[in-house]
Design a protein around this motif. Structure first.
Motif, PDB file in Angstrom:
ATOM      1  N   PHE A  14       0.650  -1.507  -0.111  1.00 56.30           N
ATOM      2  CA  PHE A  14      -0.138  -0.365  -0.641  1.00 56.30           C
ATOM      3  C   PHE A  14       0.754   0.959   0.111  1.00 56.30           C
ATOM      4  CE2 PHE A  14      -2.987  -3.404   2.314  1.00 56.30           C
ATOM      5  CZ  PHE A  14      -3.944  -2.932   1.183  1.00 56.30           C
ATOM      6  N   GLY A  15       1.989   0.944   0.584  1.00 56.23           N
ATOM      7  CA  GLY A  15       3.587   2.745   0.421  1.00 56.23           C
ATOM      8  C   GLY A  15       3.229   2.524  -1.252  1.00 56.23           C
ATOM      9  N   VAL A  75      -8.357   2.784  -1.342  1.00 56.78           N
ATOM     10  CA  VAL A  75      -8.454   1.334  -2.454  1.00 56.78           C
ATOM     11  C   VAL A  75      -7.738   0.129  -0.828  1.00 56.78           C
ATOM     12  CG1 VAL A  75      -6.142  -1.017  -3.130  1.00 56.78           C
ATOM     13  CG2 VAL A  75      -7.315   0.876  -4.238  1.00 56.78           C
ATOM     14  N   ILE A  76      -6.877   0.720  -0.107  1.00 56.52           N
ATOM     15  CA  ILE A  76      -6.346   0.307   1.666  1.00 56.52           C
ATOM     16  C   ILE A  76      -8.152   0.543   2.461  1.00 56.52           C
ATOM     17  CG2 ILE A  76      -5.359   1.283   3.572  1.00 56.52           C
ATOM     18  CD1 ILE A  76      -2.937   2.658   1.756  1.00 56.52           C
ATOM     19  N   ASP A  77      -8.731   1.605   2.196  1.00 61.43           N
ATOM     20  CA  ASP A  77     -10.070   1.891   3.069  1.00 61.43           C
ATOM     21  C   ASP A  77     -10.464   0.262   3.032  1.00 61.43           C
ATOM     22  OD1 ASP A  77     -11.841   3.371   4.927  1.00 61.43           O
ATOM     23  OD2 ASP A  77     -13.138   3.680   2.596  1.00 61.43           O
ATOM     24  N   ILE A  78     -11.056  -0.209   1.265  1.00 65.88           N
ATOM     25  CA  ILE A  78     -11.864  -0.836   1.423  1.00 65.88           C
ATOM     26  C   ILE A  78     -11.173  -2.547   1.455  1.00 65.88           C
ATOM     27  CG2 ILE A  78     -12.538  -2.362  -1.191  1.00 65.88           C
ATOM     28  CD1 ILE A  78     -12.181  -0.061  -2.263  1.00 65.88           C
ATOM     29  N   VAL A  79      -9.750  -2.177   1.909  1.00 66.67           N
ATOM     30  CA  VAL A  79      -9.329  -3.473   1.991  1.00 66.67           C
ATOM     31  C   VAL A  79      -9.264  -3.122   3.687  1.00 66.67           C
ATOM     32  CG1 VAL A  79      -6.688  -4.567   2.964  1.00 66.67           C
ATOM     33  CG2 VAL A  79      -7.315  -3.790   0.703  1.00 66.67           C
ATOM     34  N   ASN A  80      -9.540  -2.490   4.381  1.00 67.11           N
ATOM     35  CA  ASN A  80      -9.697  -2.601   5.973  1.00 67.11           C
ATOM     36  C   ASN A  80     -10.965  -3.384   5.943  1.00 67.11           C
ATOM     37  OD1 ASN A  80      -9.514  -1.452   8.616  1.00 67.11           O
ATOM     38  ND2 ASN A  80     -10.292   0.277   8.029  1.00 67.11           N
ATOM     39  N   LYS A  81     -11.861  -2.692   5.329  1.00 71.04           N
ATOM     40  CA  LYS A  81     -12.981  -2.895   5.252  1.00 71.04           C
ATOM     41  C   LYS A  81     -13.198  -4.190   5.153  1.00 71.04           C
ATOM     42  CE  LYS A  81     -15.224   1.760   4.724  1.00 71.04           C
ATOM     43  NZ  LYS A  81     -16.613   2.563   3.870  1.00 71.04           N
ATOM     44  N   GLU A  82     -13.323  -4.728   4.029  1.00 72.05           N
ATOM     45  CA  GLU A  82     -13.159  -6.327   3.843  1.00 72.05           C
ATOM     46  C   GLU A  82     -12.178  -7.200   5.459  1.00 72.05           C
ATOM     47  OE1 GLU A  82     -15.440  -7.774   1.705  1.00 72.05           O
ATOM     48  OE2 GLU A  82     -15.648  -5.806   1.171  1.00 72.05           O
ATOM     49  N   LEU A  83     -11.286  -6.901   5.397  1.00 73.78           N
ATOM     50  CA  LEU A  83     -10.727  -7.657   6.609  1.00 73.78           C
ATOM     51  C   LEU A  83     -11.653  -8.018   7.318  1.00 73.78           C
ATOM     52  CD1 LEU A  83      -7.054  -6.949   6.451  1.00 73.78           C
ATOM     53  CD2 LEU A  83      -7.714  -8.954   5.803  1.00 73.78           C
ATOM     54  N   THR A  84     -11.984  -6.080   8.145  1.00 74.13           N
ATOM     55  CA  THR A  84     -12.920  -6.494   9.243  1.00 74.13           C
ATOM     56  C   THR A  84     -13.844  -7.251   9.162  1.00 74.13           C
ATOM     57  OG1 THR A  84     -12.499  -4.176  10.080  1.00 74.13           O
ATOM     58  CG2 THR A  84     -14.166  -4.702  10.527  1.00 74.13           C
ATOM     59  N   ALA A  85     -14.829  -7.149   8.256  1.00 72.37           N
ATOM     60  CA  ALA A  85     -15.967  -7.835   7.569  1.00 72.37           C
ATOM     61  C   ALA A  85     -15.286  -9.462   7.348  1.00 72.37           C
ATOM     62  CB  ALA A  85     -16.080  -7.565   6.079  1.00 72.37           C
TER      63      ALA A  85
END
Length: 460
Positions: A14-15, A75-85
């Motif tokens: 993500f960097g 994109v990072i925000d999307i990954v964060n939400k999907e990991l949480t789910a």
């Protein structure tokens, strides 16, 4: 540290995305290929990885992302939400019976840490002003009953036992009656495990379940076993109708595959995670906070909760006054170290602060109990006046302190130097933030800037 290798890999991916002004579909595909490899290397279930990456890609290649001013962050925000789910979405709390006691049945394989976790759970409930009772129903493993009794004594939690000659079903039944008669609002039943899942184990658990009608059936699994942990959870869930999972040794699992797979595979929420050996090292599992930590965004909520639980507010207020007035002494240093130690390992705390986990040297900041003991011994070998006025510490005094504390003159010098650096910083802050102060404009110069580069807290 939990998820260390996965977190490092994902943050590198993500960097690269953050550095791009615009993202093409090829950029997203390349990033997701790296994400897929990172998850598989972290021992996450293959099907889980495939579904997760598909969900992320579906959202990440949309027009809204491509045209965003900060596509990498989106994109990072999307990954964060999907990991949480993936890990359950929200915290799954313990069930509570309308008619006490609430019965919690602890199940799992031998060696996963059921007995220790039962004690940790009792301690957690105790801190919430509940009155738990532990029931020793493992009559097969040598010293299992004694282990639970020792834990109970340490925690001042009563343990119900009928020895190793009575059947576990009978013990559980009598423990429930005892809990009712003695006003215990929680009953934690520690059951036997096996080296593998077998019919005898499952039949016994089913019988215990019938006589105590548990509100919770918690499976204790060792996070370090990776995919095996998920397989064990799946098998137990089919036969005992689990209500939740407790992951032990999560602090020792640098991969994290079990935590990311178990909810998706079994449908059972992770309710707790054990992050150390101490009796209070059991934490409620928050999927959103864990996802944030994996992606290097920190976990300030947990850090604040740890601070509130471990730090005395009145002492903190007095310490703040001393720091502001540059009255900080060696006794105050020891008190501060004690307060920080209560909050947990320093490296773990650092990773809860957004961005701190990536700082050079942050991974090496560990609270070494031996080093802590040496610093304490050095300070306690000083006289009252020496603690208050370090400028009196000449060569002969330092030699006496080294001899009295069983340390070397070099170690004494190091502690005094670090303490002196801290006082200089506090004095500078006092001048900047006090009445008429001009505000913080240090920009890396002076004692504060020097501390930022060279200062090492006396733990290591």
């Amino acid at each position: 540290m939990a998820f260390e290798s996965l977190s490092s890999r994902l943050q590198n991916v993500f960097g690269k995305l953050r550095g791009k002004g615009k993202l093409s579909e090829d950029d997203v595909n390349e990033a997701l290929r790296e994400v897929r490899l990172a998850l598989l290397e972290a021992d996450v279930n293959f099907k889980v990885v495939k579904e997760l990456v598909a969900k992320i890609k579906e959202q990440a290649v949309g027009q809204e992302v491509m045209k965003s001013f900060t596509p990498g962050m989106v994109v990072i925000d999307i990954v964060n939400k999907e990991l949480t789910a993936l890990m359950g979405g929200t915290q799954s709390k313990l069930a509570r019976s309308n008619r006490p006691p609430t019965v919690i049945l602890m199940v799992g394989l031998q060696g996963a840490g059921k007995t220790t976790t039962s004690g940790k759970l009792a301690r957690l409930l105790q801190k919430q002003n509940h009155r738990p009772l532990l029931a020793a129903c493992d009559i097969y493993r040598p010293a299992a009953i004694k282990q639970l009794q020792v834990l109970g004594e340490q925690l001042k939690v009563p343990v119900f036992t009928m020895g190793d000659k009575t059947s576990p079903v009978e013990i559980a039944k009598n423990a429930l009656e005892h809990a009712k008669d003695n006003n215990h609002d929680y009953l934690i039943v520690d059951t036997a495990g096996r080296l593998h899942i077998d019919e005898a184990l499952m039949d016994e658990l089913k019988q215990i379940r019938e006589v105590v009608s548990p509100d919770e059936v918690l499976l204790v699994v060792d996070a370090m076993t990776g995919q095996d942990a998920v397989n064990v959870a799946e098998s137990f869930n089919k036969q005992t109708e689990l209500t939740g999972v407790v992951l032990t040794k999560l602090d020792g699992d640098t991969r994290g595959g079990a935590a990311l797979s178990v909810k998706a595979v079994t449908g059972c929420p992770i309710k707790f995670a054990a992050m150390g050996e101490k009796t209070d090292a059991l934490e409620p599992f928050y999927p959103d906070r864990m996802a944030s930590r994996i992606l290097g965004m920190g976990d300030m909520l947990t850090l604040i909760e740890k601070a509130q639980a471990g730090i005395d507010a009145d002492k903190a207020k007095e310490m703040e006054r001393k720091m502001r007035n540059a009255e900080f002494t060696f006794d105050d240093l020891i008190e501060q170290m004690e307060q920080v130690k209560k909050m947990g390992p320093l490296d773990e705390l650092m990773n809860m602060i957004p961005g701190m986990g990536k700082l050079k040297g942050a991974q090496d900041m560990k609270v070494d109990d031996k080093q802590f003991g040496r610093v304490t011994a050095i300070v306690r070998s000083m006289t009252k006046i020496e603690k208050e006025k370090p400028e009196l510490l000449n060569a002969s005094r330092r030699k006496r302190i080294a001899n009295g504390s069983g340390t070397s003159i070099q170690e004494v010098n190091k502690v005094i130097k670090q303490f002196d650096d801290m006082r200089k910083v506090m004095k500078q802050f006092s001048g900047m933030m006090g009445p008429g102060g001009k505000g913080f404009k240090n920009k890396g110069k002076g004692p504060l800037g020097k501390m930022g580069k060279n200062f090492r807290f006396p733990f290591g």
